[in-house]
Design a protein around this motif. Structure first.
Motif, PDB file in Angstrom:
ATOM      1  N   MET A 289       0.837  -1.204   0.000  1.00 28.92           N
ATOM      2  CA  MET A 289       0.000   0.000   0.000  1.00 28.92           C
ATOM      3  C   MET A 289       0.868   1.248   0.000  1.00 28.92           C
ATOM      4  O   MET A 289       0.613   2.203  -0.747  1.00 28.92           O
ATOM      5  CB  MET A 289      -0.902  -0.008   1.238  1.00 28.92           C
ATOM      6  N   LEU A 290       1.904   1.247   0.822  1.00 23.50           N
ATOM      7  CA  LEU A 290       2.819   2.388   0.872  1.00 23.50           C
ATOM      8  C   LEU A 290       3.538   2.568  -0.460  1.00 23.50           C
ATOM      9  O   LEU A 290       3.715   3.695  -0.943  1.00 23.50           O
ATOM     10  CB  LEU A 290       3.825   2.177   2.003  1.00 23.50           C
ATOM     11  N   LEU A 291       3.937   1.462  -1.077  1.00 22.44           N
ATOM     12  CA  LEU A 291       4.615   1.518  -2.372  1.00 22.44           C
ATOM     13  C   LEU A 291       3.704   2.088  -3.456  1.00 22.44           C
ATOM     14  O   LEU A 291       4.131   2.919  -4.269  1.00 22.44           O
ATOM     15  CB  LEU A 291       5.098   0.126  -2.759  1.00 22.44           C
ATOM     16  N   LEU A 292       2.454   1.664  -3.477  1.00 18.02           N
ATOM     17  CA  LEU A 292       1.514   2.155  -4.490  1.00 18.02           C
ATOM     18  C   LEU A 292       1.303   3.664  -4.369  1.00 18.02           C
ATOM     19  O   LEU A 292       1.288   4.386  -5.375  1.00 18.02           O
ATOM     20  CB  LEU A 292       0.179   1.427  -4.360  1.00 18.02           C
ATOM     21  N   ILE A 293       1.146   4.141  -3.146  1.00 16.71           N
ATOM     22  CA  ILE A 293       0.927   5.575  -2.954  1.00 16.71           C
ATOM     23  C   ILE A 293       2.149   6.370  -3.391  1.00 16.71           C
ATOM     24  O   ILE A 293       2.044   7.339  -4.158  1.00 16.71           O
ATOM     25  CB  ILE A 293       0.580   5.865  -1.481  1.00 16.71           C
ATOM     26  N   ALA A 294       3.333   5.959  -2.915  1.00 17.89           N
ATOM     27  CA  ALA A 294       4.550   6.703  -3.234  1.00 17.89           C
ATOM     28  C   ALA A 294       4.875   6.638  -4.723  1.00 17.89           C
ATOM     29  O   ALA A 294       5.236   7.650  -5.341  1.00 17.89           O
ATOM     30  CB  ALA A 294       5.715   6.167  -2.408  1.00 17.89           C
ATOM     31  N   LEU A 295       4.754   5.454  -5.319  1.00 21.38           N
ATOM     32  CA  LEU A 295       5.080   5.306  -6.737  1.00 21.38           C
ATOM     33  C   LEU A 295       4.137   6.101  -7.623  1.00 21.38           C
ATOM     34  O   LEU A 295       4.570   6.758  -8.594  1.00 21.38           O
ATOM     35  CB  LEU A 295       5.057   3.828  -7.121  1.00 21.38           C
ATOM     36  N   SER A 296       2.842   6.063  -7.330  1.00 20.12           N
ATOM     37  CA  SER A 296       1.884   6.813  -8.147  1.00 20.12           C
ATOM     38  C   SER A 296       2.130   8.309  -8.041  1.00 20.12           C
ATOM     39  O   SER A 296       2.039   9.035  -9.040  1.00 20.12           O
ATOM     40  CB  SER A 296       0.456   6.467  -7.724  1.00 20.12           C
ATOM     41  N   MET A 297       2.458   8.791  -6.840  1.00 21.64           N
ATOM     42  CA  MET A 297       2.752  10.214  -6.674  1.00 21.64           C
ATOM     43  C   MET A 297       3.997  10.615  -7.450  1.00 21.64           C
ATOM     44  O   MET A 297       4.045  11.674  -8.102  1.00 21.64           O
ATOM     45  CB  MET A 297       2.933  10.545  -5.191  1.00 21.64           C
TER      46      MET A 297
END
Length: 313
Positions: A289-297
């Protein structure tokens, strides 16, 4: 001539100009930008409406059952359909906990970015427009801040805040954590805005405003600031991902949010303690979940930087 066909009424609306402009064309023709925006928007919606979307309230002690603790995901042997991603050692639903944890992480990350922008943009405008000793002093402060790793500054502030207010309410703890993340981050905004302001202050419209006697503070806010916001928006998008990662790091190290209002970093820290017992889902899912948020941003910020760069149009 009919008034309904006058040029004033035939002028396209602001929305029509936006959808016909280069910015929207660049967005809708970039699969990376669309995908990053959809993932980021989905994570934000899930986090903001966690109280409605989440199948369980992981922090309602009356609904927790210790007999359901440490259950694996539903598709594994021993899992239950009502706990899609399994449970932790307290019987909390991991999927629901991720939604609530993402809300805390996004709240702290977004607030810290806003504080950094407010400080950095203000000092950058003042430094670039005034010049002289004021510019030199602000830039030397920036140099001092850059000489220390940002995570160490955040650790110091968060650690001191936790030591001074060991029994602080969650709101005060959030404030200390936001300040710890925001203070190391304002430097980039200040240096970026300073450079753009030094370019804008020599242009004709600024010189004309000075001649007619417009106060400097009004020139900076009403004339210079709108023309330097492009790089700031790009920097804020990328900085949001970094702020969320910093919050997760601090929470993982034990100086972040309290266990009563856990974030994604807190869940990763708790899951790490159970990792060797085979409960891999307590680390993998919060980390994803943390990876998805950071990567998309980050991906959206990269596209935004190119879209706002007139040299690439």
């Amino acid at each position: 001539m009919n008034a309904s066909s006058s040029p004033a009424t035939d002028a396209p609306s602001a929305w029509a100009r936006f959808f016909d402009g280069d910015f929207w064309h660049s967005f809708r023709t970039s699969p990376m930008a669309i995908g990053a925006a959809l993932v980021a928007l989905g994570c934000m919606i899930v986090a903001l409406f966690a109280g409605v979307i989440a199948p369980h309230n992981p922090f309602d002690l009356a609904t927790l059952e210790l007999s359901d603790s440490m259950l694996p995901p539903a598709w594994m042997e021993g899992g239950q359909a009502k706990y899609l991603l399994g449970t932790d050692e307290q019987g909390r639903d991991v999927l629901s906990a991720l939604m609530y944890g993402a809300r805390i992480s996004l709240l702290i990350g977004g607030a810290s970015v806003l504080v950094s922008m407010l400080i950095g943009v203000s000092l950058g405008l003042l430094s670039g427009y005034a010049g002289g000793r004021i510019d030199g002093f602000i830039m030397r402060v920036c140099d001092v801040m850059l000489s220390f790793p940002s995570i160490l500054i955040a650790l110091l502030i968060a650690g001191v805040g936790r030591a001074l207010f060991p029994q602080a309410h969650d709101s005060l703890a959030f404030g200390v954590l936001i300040l710890a993340i925001a203070l190391p981050g304002w430097v980039q905004y200040a240096r970026t805005v300073r450079g753009s302001t030094m370019v804008e202050r020599s242009k004709e419209y600024v010189q004309a405003a000075r001649v007619v006697g417009v106060p400097p503070i009004r020139i900076m806010i009403r004339h210079v600031l709108p023309n330097v916001l492009g790089p700031v928006l790009v920097l804020a998008t990328i900085h949001l991902a970094l702020a969320i990662q910093t919050e997760a790091t601090l929470s993982f190290l034990g100086v972040g949010v309290s266990p009563t209002s856990p974030s994604l970093g807190t869940f990763i820290n708790e899951g790490n303690k159970q990792l060797f017992s085979g409960a891999w889902w307590l680390v993998i899912f919060p980390g994803t979940m943390l990876l998805l948020i950071a990567l998309s941003m980050n991906l959206f910020g990269d596209w935004l930087r190119d879209a706002l760069n007139p040299r690439l149009r």
